[in-house]
Motif scaffolding. Structure first.
Motif, PDB file in Angstrom:
ATOM      1  N   ALA A 166       0.831  -1.205   0.000  1.00  0.00           N
ATOM      2  CA  ALA A 166       0.000   0.000   0.000  1.00  0.00           C
ATOM      3  C   ALA A 166       0.864   1.253   0.000  1.00  0.00           C
ATOM      4  CB  ALA A 166      -0.932  -0.013   1.208  1.00  0.00           C
ATOM      5  N   GLU A 167       1.929   1.249   0.818  1.00  0.00           N
ATOM      6  CA  GLU A 167       2.824   2.407   0.886  1.00  0.00           C
ATOM      7  C   GLU A 167       3.506   2.657  -0.454  1.00  0.00           C
ATOM      8  OE1 GLU A 167       6.689   4.037   3.432  1.00  0.00           O
ATOM      9  OE2 GLU A 167       5.727   2.153   3.990  1.00  0.00           O
ATOM     10  N   ALA A 168       3.792   1.575  -1.176  1.00  0.00           N
ATOM     11  CA  ALA A 168       4.445   1.697  -2.485  1.00  0.00           C
ATOM     12  C   ALA A 168       3.450   2.007  -3.603  1.00  0.00           C
ATOM     13  CB  ALA A 168       5.189   0.402  -2.809  1.00  0.00           C
ATOM     14  N   GLY A 169       2.157   2.070  -3.262  1.00  0.00           N
ATOM     15  CA  GLY A 169       1.147   2.387  -4.267  1.00  0.00           C
ATOM     16  C   GLY A 169       0.810   1.224  -5.185  1.00  0.00           C
ATOM     17  N   ILE A 170       1.103   0.014  -4.745  1.00  0.00           N
ATOM     18  CA  ILE A 170       0.898  -1.166  -5.590  1.00  0.00           C
ATOM     19  C   ILE A 170      -0.491  -1.760  -5.402  1.00  0.00           C
ATOM     20  CG2 ILE A 170       1.718  -3.530  -6.029  1.00  0.00           C
ATOM     21  CD1 ILE A 170       4.514  -2.496  -5.195  1.00  0.00           C
ATOM     22  N   VAL A 171      -1.067  -1.644  -4.204  1.00  0.00           N
ATOM     23  CA  VAL A 171      -2.412  -2.162  -3.956  1.00  0.00           C
ATOM     24  C   VAL A 171      -3.329  -1.020  -3.556  1.00  0.00           C
ATOM     25  CG1 VAL A 171      -1.552  -4.418  -3.274  1.00  0.00           C
ATOM     26  CG2 VAL A 171      -1.975  -2.714  -1.512  1.00  0.00           C
TER      27      VAL A 171
ATOM     28  N   VAL B 285       1.949  -3.792 -13.027  1.00  0.00           N
ATOM     29  CA  VAL B 285       2.264  -2.538 -13.714  1.00  0.00           C
ATOM     30  C   VAL B 285       2.605  -1.444 -12.701  1.00  0.00           C
ATOM     31  CG1 VAL B 285       1.291  -0.690 -15.137  1.00  0.00           C
ATOM     32  CG2 VAL B 285       0.972  -3.082 -15.799  1.00  0.00           C
ATOM     33  N   ARG B 286       1.889  -1.424 -11.569  1.00  0.00           N
ATOM     34  CA  ARG B 286       2.218  -0.453 -10.520  1.00  0.00           C
ATOM     35  C   ARG B 286       3.587  -0.761  -9.912  1.00  0.00           C
ATOM     36  NH1 ARG B 286      -3.519  -1.574  -8.014  1.00  0.00           N
ATOM     37  NH2 ARG B 286      -4.832  -0.522  -9.569  1.00  0.00           N
ATOM     38  N   ALA B 287       3.910  -2.043  -9.814  1.00  0.00           N
ATOM     39  CA  ALA B 287       5.247  -2.426  -9.320  1.00  0.00           C
ATOM     40  C   ALA B 287       6.325  -1.967 -10.294  1.00  0.00           C
ATOM     41  CB  ALA B 287       5.318  -3.934  -9.122  1.00  0.00           C
TER      42      ALA B 287
ATOM     43  N   GLY C 142      10.783   2.133 -11.056  1.00  0.00           N
ATOM     44  CA  GLY C 142      11.402   3.174 -11.875  1.00  0.00           C
ATOM     45  C   GLY C 142      11.129   3.068 -13.351  1.00  0.00           C
ATOM     46  N   LYS C 143      10.180   2.198 -13.730  1.00  0.00           N
ATOM     47  CA  LYS C 143       9.868   2.036 -15.152  1.00  0.00           C
ATOM     48  C   LYS C 143       8.376   2.257 -15.370  1.00  0.00           C
ATOM     49  CE  LYS C 143      10.899  -0.872 -19.140  1.00  0.00           C
ATOM     50  NZ  LYS C 143      11.500  -2.143 -19.621  1.00  0.00           N
ATOM     51  N   GLU C 144       7.977   3.494 -15.231  1.00  0.00           N
ATOM     52  CA  GLU C 144       6.561   3.824 -15.436  1.00  0.00           C
ATOM     53  C   GLU C 144       6.274   3.927 -16.924  1.00  0.00           C
ATOM     54  OE1 GLU C 144       3.191   6.963 -13.822  1.00  0.00           O
ATOM     55  OE2 GLU C 144       5.308   7.328 -13.431  1.00  0.00           O
TER      56      GLU C 144
ATOM     57  N   GLU D  38      -3.989  -0.808 -17.803  1.00  0.00           N
ATOM     58  CA  GLU D  38      -2.935  -1.573 -17.119  1.00  0.00           C
ATOM     59  C   GLU D  38      -2.652  -2.894 -17.822  1.00  0.00           C
ATOM     60  OE1 GLU D  38      -5.386  -0.045 -15.604  1.00  0.00           O
ATOM     61  OE2 GLU D  38      -4.671   1.028 -13.819  1.00  0.00           O
ATOM     62  N   VAL D  39      -3.712  -3.585 -18.230  1.00  0.00           N
ATOM     63  CA  VAL D  39      -3.507  -4.850 -18.947  1.00  0.00           C
ATOM     64  C   VAL D  39      -2.790  -4.605 -20.257  1.00  0.00           C
ATOM     65  CG1 VAL D  39      -4.652  -6.810 -20.052  1.00  0.00           C
ATOM     66  CG2 VAL D  39      -5.480  -5.974 -17.843  1.00  0.00           C
ATOM     67  N   ALA D  40      -3.118  -3.512 -20.928  1.00  0.00           N
ATOM     68  CA  ALA D  40      -2.450  -3.177 -22.193  1.00  0.00           C
ATOM     69  C   ALA D  40      -0.950  -2.963 -21.977  1.00  0.00           C
ATOM     70  CB  ALA D  40      -3.077  -1.932 -22.802  1.00  0.00           C
ATOM     71  N   VAL D  41      -0.589  -2.264 -20.893  1.00  0.00           N
ATOM     72  CA  VAL D  41       0.832  -2.050 -20.592  1.00  0.00           C
ATOM     73  C   VAL D  41       1.523  -3.383 -20.349  1.00  0.00           C
ATOM     74  CG1 VAL D  41       2.466  -1.089 -18.924  1.00  0.00           C
ATOM     75  CG2 VAL D  41       0.516   0.277 -19.687  1.00  0.00           C
TER      76      VAL D  41
END
Length: 515
Positions: free
Chosen positions: A406-411, A435-437, A442-444, A471-474
């Motif tokens: 959660a802190e990393a913005g992944i969930v 994709v959030r991970a 560092g690879k947005e 997100e699925v497309a990425v």
């Protein structure tokens, strides 16, 4: 002095190895560099080889840049006295900002000997400028004025230290982007200077930036501390391939100290590795002295100048080493399509079996289980807990992992503030978390609407992806997600443990966190 063209480097190495095959005792010969100096544009010195090498044999010295891969010169050393061969090479001092300091290498019988050299004097041990002033002395003290001068020429330099403790004036350090501190054996740390937040460190210690010192430690563990790490390695039936190193970054001022831990961004450390490695079974690990356990950290492996170097990526400082964990297999994945992915993650301590030598690859995976898997793959600490989600109790096994994710913005939770930890995760939810991970690593990646449509064009059910379509497309575009068939992505289906392991392996490869 005879010079050869760069294109002949490989042939020269091959010829040396042929000579070594003809003279078997050479494989056990002692070799080393002596009296190496770098004055102006001239590097001179002596290579000593044991008396098992016959007088008159060619000895070839290669002059590398500090990256260990760029050959700046190749020279024949000439016979002097028995076992000693002198060499001299001309390398422009102007190359120092890119290649400085230099590495000298002599290859023999499949082995190599390496020597580092700075301009003007090697014996003093410091990083010397043309005037003879020392940038970093034998005790690791950095001259702030000369560091500022260096940053004026190169915002991302490398300096070699004889000391495993380096002290740097913060006001000079603030003038660069990164600073790599390297020891002679290849151990190094690259400081992401902006992430150190030097002004905030000074304020917290009650000093000005001019009175703040940053102390960097790259200390190899010894005695009981080293034994504790070795015991942890043996405890999981692994082999230790590197001496554990305790990396620390400490702000010092006003008679006080403050250790800088989580920098909020991944930064590099390197460790020399013993022997050849298989990137699928070898991994970087962090040792927790409180729990006495090892866990995965992102790491890649490369041969640099004949030696294997591990590059470890993490956002915090701690104790790191390298291990090899062979024969990690599960009887129920022997013929499974995901066998390679599962075994790779198992050898890297990211996934475990479910008991009785089984992995259960086709079993569904919960949101909490996948959050824990992705947090382990990022090398994040899981010591905290979260109150963000009303259904994640602090005593639950997954509380720390969900908090870190959660802190990393992944969930993200639902509109009711719940995480639903025990619900099976769908393929599109898994894709979104991966994709959030990627972004956290560092690879947005953001795709335009046209690019999203193109990435999903082959799937007739793309319209069912709803909120997760982008997100699925990425993930598809990055090669992390494939459809369950050539025309169906099946985003709303529950994901399996095998699919989760596959996506995490591809994610780690995509962002350069494993080979």
């Amino acid at each position: 002095m005879k010079k050869v063209f760069m294109t002949k480097t490989a042939a020269l190495i091959a010829s040396l190895m042929i000579v070594s095959m003809l003279v078997p005792v050479l494989a056990f010969a002692a070799t080393n560099f002596n009296n190496v100096t770098y004055n102006g544009s001239t590097v001179t010195g002596t290579v000593y080889v044991s008396d098992d090498v016959y007088t008159g044999d060619d000895v070839v010295v290669y002059v590398y840049g500090s990256d260990g891969t760029t050959v700046l010169d190749t020279v024949y050393a000439t016979y002097s006295t028995y076992g000693n061969y002198n060499f001299s090479s001309n390398v422009s001092y102007a190359t120092y900002s890119t290649y400085f300091p230099l590495q000298l290498k002599y290859f023999y019988s499949g082995n190599s000997v390496t020597e580092w050299v700075y301009n003007n004097s090697y014996s003093g041990g410091g990083f010397f400028f043309p005037s003879g002033n020392v940038l970093i002395d034998d005790n690791g003290k950095v001259d702030g004025t000369l560091l500022s001068d260096l940053f004026a020429k190169d915002k991302n330099p490398t300096i070699l230290s004889k000391s495993d403790v380096v002290t740097i004036p913060a006001d000079a350090l603030s003038k660069g982007e990164t600073l790599t501190i390297k020891l002679a054996d290849g151990t190094s740390i690259t400081l992401p200077i902006a992430a150190l937040k030097l002004d905030e460190q000074a304020k917290s210690l009650g000093v000005t930036l001019a009175n703040l010192i940053i102390r960097v430690e790259l200390k190899k563990l010894t005695g009981d501390a080293a034994k504790a790490v070795t015991n942890a390695v043996y405890g999981i039936d692994a082999k230790q391939l590197a001496t554990p190193v305790d990396f620390k970054i400490v702000a010092v001022g006003n008679g006080k100290e403050k250790q800088i831990n989580n920098l909020g961004t991944y930064f590099k450390r390197t460790l020399p590795v013993s022997g050849a490695v298989d990137s699928k079974t070898v991994t970087g690990v962090v040792y927790n002295p409180e729990t006495k356990k090892l866990s995965f950290v992102p790491a890649t492996f490369a041969t640099v100048g004949g030696n294997v170097i591990a590059t470890v990526y993490r956002n915090s400082t701690s104790i790191y080493t390298v291990i090899q964990l062979d024969d990690v297999s599960f009887k129920d994945v022997t013929k499974h399509w995901a066998k390679e992915y599962v075994q790779t993650l198992a050898s890297k301590l990211i996934v475990e079996g479910t008991g009785a030598n089984k992995f259960e690859p086709n079993r569904n995976i919960t949101r909490a289980e996948f959050a824990a898997m992705i947090v382990r793959s990022l090398g994040l600490e899981t010591t905290g807990s979260t109150s963000k989600f009303s259904d994640v109790g602090s005593s639950k096994w997954y509380a720390g992992a969900v908090a870190a994710a959660a802190e990393a913005g992944i969930v993200l939770g639902d509109d009711k503030g719940k995480f639903n930890p025990n619900a099976n995760i769908t393929r599109k939810e898994l894709s979104a978390m991966v994709v959030r991970a990627m972004s956290y690593a560092g690879k947005e990646v953001k795709l335009t609407d046209a690019e999203v449509s193109k990435a999903l064009a082959a799937f007739t059910d793309a319209g069912s992806l709803g909120w997760a379509k982008a997100e699925v497309a990425v993930a598809v575009n990055a090669g992390i997600v494939n459809g369950q068939t050539s025309t169906k992505v099946v985003g709303n289906a529950n994901a399996s443990r095998a699919e989760a392991a596959t996506m995490v392996t591809r994610f780690l490869t995509n962002v350069g966190f494993i080979n």
